[in-house]
Design a protein around this motif. Structure first.
Motif, PDB file in Angstrom:
ATOM      1  N   GLU A 106     -16.088 -16.403  -6.229  1.00 54.58           N
ATOM      2  CA  GLU A 106     -15.070 -15.877  -5.097  1.00 54.58           C
ATOM      3  C   GLU A 106     -15.464 -15.071  -4.337  1.00 54.58           C
ATOM      4  O   GLU A 106     -16.192 -13.940  -4.650  1.00 54.58           O
ATOM      5  N   GLY A 107     -15.313 -14.986  -3.308  1.00 52.72           N
ATOM      6  CA  GLY A 107     -15.948 -14.305  -1.928  1.00 52.72           C
ATOM      7  C   GLY A 107     -17.334 -14.554  -1.665  1.00 52.72           C
ATOM      8  O   GLY A 107     -17.723 -13.801  -0.405  1.00 52.72           O
ATOM      9  N   LYS A 108     -17.793 -15.451  -2.127  1.00 56.23           N
ATOM     10  CA  LYS A 108     -18.964 -16.003  -1.445  1.00 56.23           C
ATOM     11  C   LYS A 108     -18.916 -17.430  -0.613  1.00 56.23           C
ATOM     12  O   LYS A 108     -17.966 -17.920  -0.805  1.00 56.23           O
ATOM     13  N   VAL A 109     -19.769 -17.634   0.179  1.00 55.84           N
ATOM     14  CA  VAL A 109     -19.815 -18.707   1.020  1.00 55.84           C
ATOM     15  C   VAL A 109     -20.629 -19.683   0.183  1.00 55.84           C
ATOM     16  O   VAL A 109     -21.870 -19.520  -0.339  1.00 55.84           O
ATOM     17  N   MET A 110     -20.104 -20.794  -0.240  1.00 56.24           N
ATOM     18  CA  MET A 110     -20.574 -21.907  -0.951  1.00 56.24           C
ATOM     19  C   MET A 110     -21.018 -23.347  -0.318  1.00 56.24           C
ATOM     20  O   MET A 110     -20.199 -23.575   0.683  1.00 56.24           O
ATOM     21  N   LEU A 111     -22.332 -23.907  -0.488  1.00 50.59           N
ATOM     22  CA  LEU A 111     -22.599 -24.917  -0.118  1.00 50.59           C
ATOM     23  C   LEU A 111     -22.820 -25.901  -1.146  1.00 50.59           C
ATOM     24  O   LEU A 111     -23.836 -25.550  -2.104  1.00 50.59           O
TER      25      LEU A 111
ATOM     26  N   HIS B  11     -30.225 -16.385   2.594  1.00 47.24           N
ATOM     27  CA  HIS B  11     -28.631 -15.591   2.908  1.00 47.24           C
ATOM     28  C   HIS B  11     -28.086 -15.352   1.749  1.00 47.24           C
ATOM     29  O   HIS B  11     -26.948 -15.079   1.601  1.00 47.24           O
ATOM     30  N   LYS B  12     -28.724 -15.402   0.444  1.00 47.37           N
ATOM     31  CA  LYS B  12     -28.179 -15.059  -0.854  1.00 47.37           C
ATOM     32  C   LYS B  12     -27.732 -13.701  -1.016  1.00 47.37           C
ATOM     33  O   LYS B  12     -26.518 -13.502  -1.409  1.00 47.37           O
ATOM     34  N   ASP B  13     -28.504 -12.702  -0.533  1.00 45.39           N
ATOM     35  CA  ASP B  13     -28.046 -11.479  -0.295  1.00 45.39           C
ATOM     36  C   ASP B  13     -26.740 -11.162   0.557  1.00 45.39           C
ATOM     37  O   ASP B  13     -26.109  -9.947   0.505  1.00 45.39           O
ATOM     38  N   GLU B  14     -26.526 -11.977   1.264  1.00 44.13           N
ATOM     39  CA  GLU B  14     -25.209 -11.932   2.165  1.00 44.13           C
ATOM     40  C   GLU B  14     -24.138 -12.496   1.751  1.00 44.13           C
ATOM     41  O   GLU B  14     -23.052 -12.553   2.216  1.00 44.13           O
TER      42      GLU B  14
ATOM     43  N   ASP C 163     -23.846 -22.534  11.213  1.00 39.87           N
ATOM     44  CA  ASP C 163     -22.292 -22.742  10.804  1.00 39.87           C
ATOM     45  C   ASP C 163     -22.134 -21.707   9.338  1.00 39.87           C
ATOM     46  O   ASP C 163     -21.436 -21.029   9.290  1.00 39.87           O
ATOM     47  N   ILE C 164     -23.144 -21.765   8.585  1.00 36.45           N
ATOM     48  CA  ILE C 164     -23.282 -20.697   7.424  1.00 36.45           C
ATOM     49  C   ILE C 164     -23.157 -19.557   7.729  1.00 36.45           C
ATOM     50  O   ILE C 164     -22.399 -18.535   7.256  1.00 36.45           O
ATOM     51  N   ILE C 165     -24.117 -19.227   8.855  1.00 41.75           N
ATOM     52  CA  ILE C 165     -23.892 -17.829   9.281  1.00 41.75           C
ATOM     53  C   ILE C 165     -22.639 -17.019   9.690  1.00 41.75           C
ATOM     54  O   ILE C 165     -22.082 -16.045   9.602  1.00 41.75           O
ATOM     55  N   GLN C 166     -22.023 -18.275  10.567  1.00 46.13           N
ATOM     56  CA  GLN C 166     -20.651 -17.916  11.144  1.00 46.13           C
ATOM     57  C   GLN C 166     -19.676 -17.456   9.976  1.00 46.13           C
ATOM     58  O   GLN C 166     -18.998 -16.676  10.010  1.00 46.13           O
ATOM     59  N   TYR C 167     -19.774 -18.414   8.854  1.00 49.71           N
ATOM     60  CA  TYR C 167     -18.918 -18.080   7.767  1.00 49.71           C
ATOM     61  C   TYR C 167     -19.232 -16.944   7.023  1.00 49.71           C
ATOM     62  O   TYR C 167     -18.400 -16.263   6.322  1.00 49.71           O
ATOM     63  N   LEU C 168     -20.446 -16.620   7.062  1.00 53.69           N
ATOM     64  CA  LEU C 168     -20.871 -15.371   6.251  1.00 53.69           C
ATOM     65  C   LEU C 168     -20.357 -14.015   6.875  1.00 53.69           C
ATOM     66  O   LEU C 168     -20.384 -12.967   6.333  1.00 53.69           O
ATOM     67  N   LYS C 169     -20.151 -14.340   8.099  1.00 51.75           N
ATOM     68  CA  LYS C 169     -19.765 -13.064   8.945  1.00 51.75           C
ATOM     69  C   LYS C 169     -18.370 -12.714   8.842  1.00 51.75           C
ATOM     70  O   LYS C 169     -17.563 -11.675   9.213  1.00 51.75           O
ATOM     71  N   LYS C 170     -17.581 -13.697   8.290  1.00 48.85           N
ATOM     72  CA  LYS C 170     -16.004 -13.621   8.484  1.00 48.85           C
ATOM     73  C   LYS C 170     -15.700 -12.875   6.897  1.00 48.85           C
ATOM     74  O   LYS C 170     -16.281 -13.058   6.021  1.00 48.85           O
TER      75      LYS C 170
END
Length: 158
Positions: free
Chosen positions: A22-27, A51-54, A151-158
């Motif tokens: 929860e709170g992470k971006v998952m692929l 990107h795991k540290d993000e 796309d991953i970066i976009q969702y990591l920024k939200k």
């Protein structure tokens, strides 16, 4: 039901709820070690490392529904670790379609309607889940992971 209520099983048999992410971006990816798309493991691992540290995680779910996987999730995970250097979480063999499909893949398909249909056509179908647990993108087998890093970066920024 939310994605966080779903329980999954690791390649070594340990069970855990997806609320652990929860709170992470998952692929989330259905994988196979004897598939022509298997080299994607290298790109998946590279994205995970970058990107795991993000707050990004890749979750691999081996499936033999397309007859291109080893006999167990553990054997598949070991091959991925040895041949492709995979360090992201791998899971037990998982049905992604049909009467015995895992509830995770029922959920992913039900919540990504309009992207690519409601069945998984082949190995390496990829689902991007945002930090709030919403399925926000679905990528086809042929889509290389590096092609949707933005796309991953976009969702990591939200």
């Amino acid at each position: 039901m939310t994605i966080y209520e779903i329980e999954v099983t690791t390649d070594t048999g340990g069970k855990y709820p997806l609320s652990d992410y929860e709170g992470k971006v998952m692929l989330i990816v259905n994988t196979a070690t004897k598939c022509g798309f298997t080299p994607q493991f290298e790109e998946l691992e590279a994205l995970f490392q970058k990107h795991k540290d993000e707050g990004f995680v890749v979750l691999g779910f081996p499936s033999n529904q397309f007859k291109q996987e080893l006999d167990s999730g553990h054997a598949a995970a070991e091959k991925c670790r040895l041949d492709y250097g995979v360090t992201f979480p791998m899971h037990e063999l998982t049905n992604v379609n049909g009467a015995h499909e895992h509830e995770l893949f029922t959920y992913l398909k039900d919540h990504s309607k309009g992207f690519l249909g409601n069945s998984i056509k082949w190995n390496f179908t990829k689902f991007l889940v945002d930090r709030q647990g919403h399925v926000v993108e679905r990528y086809a087998s042929k889509d290389k992971p590096s092609s949707f890093e933005d796309d991953i970066i976009q969702y990591l920024k939200k």
